[in-house]
Design a protein around this motif. Structure first.
Motif, PDB file in Angstrom:
ATOM      1  N   THR A 293       0.861  -1.185   0.000  1.00  0.00           N
ATOM      2  CA  THR A 293       0.000   0.000   0.000  1.00  0.00           C
ATOM      3  C   THR A 293       0.897   1.233   0.000  1.00  0.00           C
ATOM      4  OG1 THR A 293      -0.117   0.052   2.417  1.00  0.00           O
ATOM      5  CG2 THR A 293      -1.889  -1.106   1.269  1.00  0.00           C
ATOM      6  N   TYR A 294       0.328   2.365  -0.360  1.00  0.00           N
ATOM      7  CA  TYR A 294       1.074   3.609  -0.278  1.00  0.00           C
ATOM      8  C   TYR A 294       0.157   4.703   0.234  1.00  0.00           C
ATOM      9  CZ  TYR A 294      -1.039   5.262  -4.663  1.00  0.00           C
ATOM     10  OH  TYR A 294      -1.914   5.672  -5.631  1.00  0.00           O
ATOM     11  N   GLU A 295       0.792   5.705   0.828  1.00  0.00           N
ATOM     12  CA  GLU A 295       0.055   6.832   1.392  1.00  0.00           C
ATOM     13  C   GLU A 295       0.749   8.125   0.977  1.00  0.00           C
ATOM     14  OE1 GLU A 295      -0.658   8.851   5.773  1.00  0.00           O
ATOM     15  OE2 GLU A 295       0.070   6.798   5.625  1.00  0.00           O
ATOM     16  N   ARG A 296      -0.034   9.035   0.397  1.00  0.00           N
ATOM     17  CA  ARG A 296       0.492  10.352   0.051  1.00  0.00           C
ATOM     18  C   ARG A 296       0.417  11.226   1.288  1.00  0.00           C
ATOM     19  NH1 ARG A 296      -2.393  11.835  -5.679  1.00  0.00           N
ATOM     20  NH2 ARG A 296      -2.340   9.720  -6.477  1.00  0.00           N
TER      21      ARG A 296
ATOM     22  N   SER B 107       5.555  13.746   0.106  1.00  0.00           N
ATOM     23  CA  SER B 107       6.239  12.452   0.139  1.00  0.00           C
ATOM     24  C   SER B 107       5.225  11.310   0.038  1.00  0.00           C
ATOM     25  CB  SER B 107       7.064  12.311   1.419  1.00  0.00           C
ATOM     26  OG  SER B 107       6.231  12.321   2.555  1.00  0.00           O
ATOM     27  N   VAL B 108       5.727  10.138  -0.283  1.00  0.00           N
ATOM     28  CA  VAL B 108       4.904   8.941  -0.399  1.00  0.00           C
ATOM     29  C   VAL B 108       5.527   7.865   0.483  1.00  0.00           C
ATOM     30  CG1 VAL B 108       4.062   7.136  -1.958  1.00  0.00           C
ATOM     31  CG2 VAL B 108       4.223   9.494  -2.761  1.00  0.00           C
ATOM     32  N   VAL B 109       4.721   7.283   1.362  1.00  0.00           N
ATOM     33  CA  VAL B 109       5.187   6.223   2.247  1.00  0.00           C
ATOM     34  C   VAL B 109       4.666   4.894   1.710  1.00  0.00           C
ATOM     35  CG1 VAL B 109       5.134   5.301   4.584  1.00  0.00           C
ATOM     36  CG2 VAL B 109       5.189   7.762   4.221  1.00  0.00           C
ATOM     37  N   LEU B 110       5.575   3.954   1.460  1.00  0.00           N
ATOM     38  CA  LEU B 110       5.220   2.624   0.969  1.00  0.00           C
ATOM     39  C   LEU B 110       5.251   1.644   2.137  1.00  0.00           C
ATOM     40  CD1 LEU B 110       7.543   2.668  -2.138  1.00  0.00           C
ATOM     41  CD2 LEU B 110       5.085   2.935  -2.157  1.00  0.00           C
ATOM     42  N   THR B 111       4.234   0.789   2.209  1.00  0.00           N
ATOM     43  CA  THR B 111       4.211  -0.244   3.244  1.00  0.00           C
ATOM     44  C   THR B 111       3.935  -1.594   2.606  1.00  0.00           C
ATOM     45  OG1 THR B 111       1.860   0.113   3.675  1.00  0.00           O
ATOM     46  CG2 THR B 111       3.405   1.325   5.063  1.00  0.00           C
ATOM     47  N   HIS B 112       4.397  -2.633   3.283  1.00  0.00           N
ATOM     48  CA  HIS B 112       4.145  -4.001   2.839  1.00  0.00           C
ATOM     49  C   HIS B 112       3.636  -4.774   4.036  1.00  0.00           C
ATOM     50  CE1 HIS B 112       5.474  -8.137   1.515  1.00  0.00           C
ATOM     51  NE2 HIS B 112       4.627  -7.751   0.574  1.00  0.00           N
ATOM     52  N   HIS B 113       2.386  -5.207   3.966  1.00  0.00           N
ATOM     53  CA  HIS B 113       1.703  -5.892   5.071  1.00  0.00           C
ATOM     54  C   HIS B 113       1.800  -5.088   6.365  1.00  0.00           C
ATOM     55  CE1 HIS B 113       0.787  -9.447   2.765  1.00  0.00           C
ATOM     56  NE2 HIS B 113       2.037  -9.514   2.359  1.00  0.00           N
TER      57      HIS B 113
ATOM     58  N   ARG C 154       4.035  -2.898   7.346  1.00  0.00           N
ATOM     59  CA  ARG C 154       5.365  -2.496   7.786  1.00  0.00           C
ATOM     60  C   ARG C 154       5.965  -1.527   6.775  1.00  0.00           C
ATOM     61  NH1 ARG C 154       8.590  -7.750   9.610  1.00  0.00           N
ATOM     62  NH2 ARG C 154       9.242  -6.486  11.364  1.00  0.00           N
ATOM     63  N   ALA C 155       6.653  -0.511   7.275  1.00  0.00           N
ATOM     64  CA  ALA C 155       7.262   0.489   6.397  1.00  0.00           C
ATOM     65  C   ALA C 155       8.257  -0.166   5.458  1.00  0.00           C
ATOM     66  CB  ALA C 155       7.956   1.554   7.239  1.00  0.00           C
ATOM     67  N   ALA C 156       8.153   0.155   4.170  1.00  0.00           N
ATOM     68  CA  ALA C 156       9.043  -0.420   3.175  1.00  0.00           C
ATOM     69  C   ALA C 156       9.856   0.656   2.459  1.00  0.00           C
ATOM     70  CB  ALA C 156       8.246  -1.224   2.153  1.00  0.00           C
ATOM     71  N   GLY C 157       9.461   1.913   2.587  1.00  0.00           N
ATOM     72  CA  GLY C 157      10.217   2.985   1.955  1.00  0.00           C
ATOM     73  C   GLY C 157       9.471   4.296   1.963  1.00  0.00           C
ATOM     74  N   VAL C 158      10.238   5.379   1.801  1.00  0.00           N
ATOM     75  CA  VAL C 158       9.669   6.719   1.702  1.00  0.00           C
ATOM     76  C   VAL C 158      10.269   7.373   0.472  1.00  0.00           C
ATOM     77  CG1 VAL C 158       9.435   8.967   2.815  1.00  0.00           C
ATOM     78  CG2 VAL C 158       9.453   6.901   4.208  1.00  0.00           C
ATOM     79  N   LEU C 159       9.424   7.939  -0.358  1.00  0.00           N
ATOM     80  CA  LEU C 159       9.869   8.625  -1.572  1.00  0.00           C
ATOM     81  C   LEU C 159       9.522  10.099  -1.444  1.00  0.00           C
ATOM     82  CD1 LEU C 159       8.428   6.066  -4.120  1.00  0.00           C
ATOM     83  CD2 LEU C 159      10.778   6.190  -3.291  1.00  0.00           C
ATOM     84  N   ARG C 160      10.455  10.950  -1.882  1.00  0.00           N
ATOM     85  CA  ARG C 160      10.242  12.387  -1.776  1.00  0.00           C
ATOM     86  C   ARG C 160      10.572  13.055  -3.112  1.00  0.00           C
ATOM     87  NH1 ARG C 160      12.688  10.795   2.989  1.00  0.00           N
ATOM     88  NH2 ARG C 160      11.446  11.222   4.850  1.00  0.00           N
TER      89      ARG C 160
ATOM     90  N   THR D 136      10.256  -0.854  -4.033  1.00  0.00           N
ATOM     91  CA  THR D 136      10.749  -1.190  -2.691  1.00  0.00           C
ATOM     92  C   THR D 136      11.893  -2.188  -2.737  1.00  0.00           C
ATOM     93  OG1 THR D 136       9.119  -2.948  -2.432  1.00  0.00           O
ATOM     94  CG2 THR D 136       8.539  -0.767  -1.567  1.00  0.00           C
ATOM     95  N   GLY D 137      12.171  -2.750  -3.902  1.00  0.00           N
ATOM     96  CA  GLY D 137      13.246  -3.727  -3.996  1.00  0.00           C
ATOM     97  C   GLY D 137      12.793  -5.133  -3.693  1.00  0.00           C
TER      98      GLY D 137
END
Length: 79
Positions: free
Chosen positions: A8-11, A16-22, A24-30, A54-55
């Motif tokens: 999932t992702y959240e703007r 910035s955009v926060v990516l999560t997987h199940h 848990r934080a998986a990355g932040v993009l700015r 997220t790799g």
């Protein structure tokens, strides 16, 4: 190859955009990376795009590479 899922992702307000997987934080993009990510998500398969960013993306050849003689350990050859 199984299809990626659980991303999932959240703007955020700051752009910035926060990516999560199940959950848990998986990355932040700015900045520009966040904009490019959002454009890709809207244009394609969102789960696959998030897995790539997220790799967590698998190409399907890991098992073959693990069994290759070069990756079996033992002596290393330098030359």
């Amino acid at each position: 190859m199984p299809r990626p899922q659980g991303f999932t992702y959240e703007r955020r307000r700051d752009g910035s955009v926060v990516l999560t997987h199940h959950g848990r934080a998986a990355g932040v993009l700015r900045g520009g990376r966040a904009e490019k990510f959002l454009a890709e998500v809207e244009a394609g398969d969102a789960q696959l795009v998030m897995a790539r960013w997220t790799g967590a993306y698998r190409f399907g050849n890991e098992r073959q590479a693990r069994n290759h003689p070069r990756n079996q350990g033992g002596r290393t050859r330098r030359g």
